[in-house]
Design an enzyme around this catalytic site. Sequence first.
Site, PDB file in Angstrom:
ATOM      1  N   ASP A 105       0.916  -1.191  -0.136  1.00 57.04           N
ATOM      2  CA  ASP A 105       0.073  -0.076   0.101  1.00 57.04           C
ATOM      3  C   ASP A 105       1.040   1.216   0.131  1.00 57.04           C
ATOM      4  O   ASP A 105       2.259   1.245   0.381  1.00 57.04           O
ATOM      5  CB  ASP A 105      -0.943  -0.098   1.184  1.00 57.04           C
ATOM      6  CG  ASP A 105      -0.217   0.033   2.637  1.00 57.04           C
ATOM      7  OD1 ASP A 105       0.842  -0.480   2.666  1.00 57.04           O
ATOM      8  OD2 ASP A 105      -0.746   1.006   3.468  1.00 57.04           O
ATOM      9  N   GLU A 167       0.125  -0.631   6.036  1.00 61.14           N
ATOM     10  CA  GLU A 167       1.347  -0.136   6.554  1.00 61.14           C
ATOM     11  C   GLU A 167       1.399   1.484   6.806  1.00 61.14           C
ATOM     12  O   GLU A 167       1.287   2.109   7.786  1.00 61.14           O
ATOM     13  CB  GLU A 167       2.681  -0.593   6.052  1.00 61.14           C
ATOM     14  CG  GLU A 167       3.713   0.088   6.825  1.00 61.14           C
ATOM     15  CD  GLU A 167       4.371   1.306   7.089  1.00 61.14           C
ATOM     16  OE1 GLU A 167       5.011   1.623   7.978  1.00 61.14           O
ATOM     17  OE2 GLU A 167       4.076   2.042   5.805  1.00 61.14           O
TER      18      GLU A 167
END
Length: 460
Positions: A105, A167
């Site tokens: 991500d 994250e």
Amino acid sequence: MTIPPAPAPDRVAALRGRVAEAFGDLRSDLEALVRIPSVSSPAFDQAQVQASAEAVAGLLRGAGVDDVRILSVDGPDGAPGRPAVVARRPGPDGAPTVLLYAHHDVQPPGDLAAWVSPPFEPVERDGRLYGRGASDDKAGIIAHIGALRVLGDELGVGVTLFIEGEEEIGSPTFAQFLHAHRDELAADVIVVADSSNWKVGTPALTTSLRGLVDLDVEVAVLEHAVHSGMFGGPVLDAVTLLARLIATLHDENGDVAVDGLVTGAPPEVDYDEADFRSDATVLPGSELVGTGSISARLWTKPALSVIGFDATSVAQSSNTLAPRATARLSLRIPPGQDPAAAQAALRAHLEGHAPFGARVTVRDGERGRPFQAPVDSEAMQVARWAFAESWGTPSVDIGLGGSIPFIADLLEVFPEAAILVTGVEDPECRAHGANESQDLGELERVVLAEALLLDRLAQR
């Protein structure tokens, strides 16, 4: 763990040649990942995060890993987590298992006008590949995949890949994920590819990370807004009062002035002031604040910033006194500092310095623990050798001013594992900002270093 013997020089040369031959395809794979706008923030299309997970899963299968799954767990609040990719390739009997971590991500692109080229269309300029996620952390994924491709059937260790999908929003389900898949993720060595090198041309191992505490502080002085001409004078507006409160958080040198916070020992290496000014884009004439070396101010001393502010906007302003204002404070804490104690100390300071008796309300936010690695572990020594072979220069042990709170979760669930915090970033990469980029030469060296690391670990 006993330090395994180093491979022969011809083995190192052979792996170096394989990396050079494979790197064109690896770069193309990185470009394909960058084109997927996998922003995990809930304001963005989460189908793209799923698409990113599927793309990573496909790359891992193509790298010879057959056991590949896309998994998620619910968080403490019941909200579903973002998709993570977990892939496993067993090693020979008795061989160590290495967990390779990265995240797929990315941060939101921010102001599109600030980008020289579109954030999700990779473009090379002067040896750097520009695009959101090009460095943080899709290049980390490519480092893992590249090492697997280069070693191929000669991979002599077991590997588990954990490519996280959340994250950049604080890994809200990370602890739950570790506990749910503990047996699958267990490893002897954990490589976290989400940090930075010292500079282009000089590799680094991150041996310390600051933790994180944040909170919101509101200052209120009036029941509602009142006319500034009729009532201004005896009463100060809430913005001014909050500004006075914020000003108490640092002393005359710019050091954090909150009692009860820990300061660690100064690092052995320092950050050149000219380099820091350039890397941080400090405006000419602005003085640096705080005391001690720059690296100490970044890694082993607390740092406190205002990262958000709610008050009447200029566009909506009128001749009234603002009744209340709120600031979000971000406190970075060095190794040795308990996050709960730091949050309590900051709260006590704010409540004890209410300006002119204004009502101060503090709302606690998130907490993340700092990290200090043993600098002389066997895994560290093997990693330093691999870095020196790949870059042709010794690696540097560095701290990181930023926080990676999930590393504390890894240590809690896998206390016997050796953790190596590595990365592909450098001070010029502008991770999280506009015009993020990855130095392609550095990425090639990272791939080789990881291949050498895995190859030597297999010699146990």
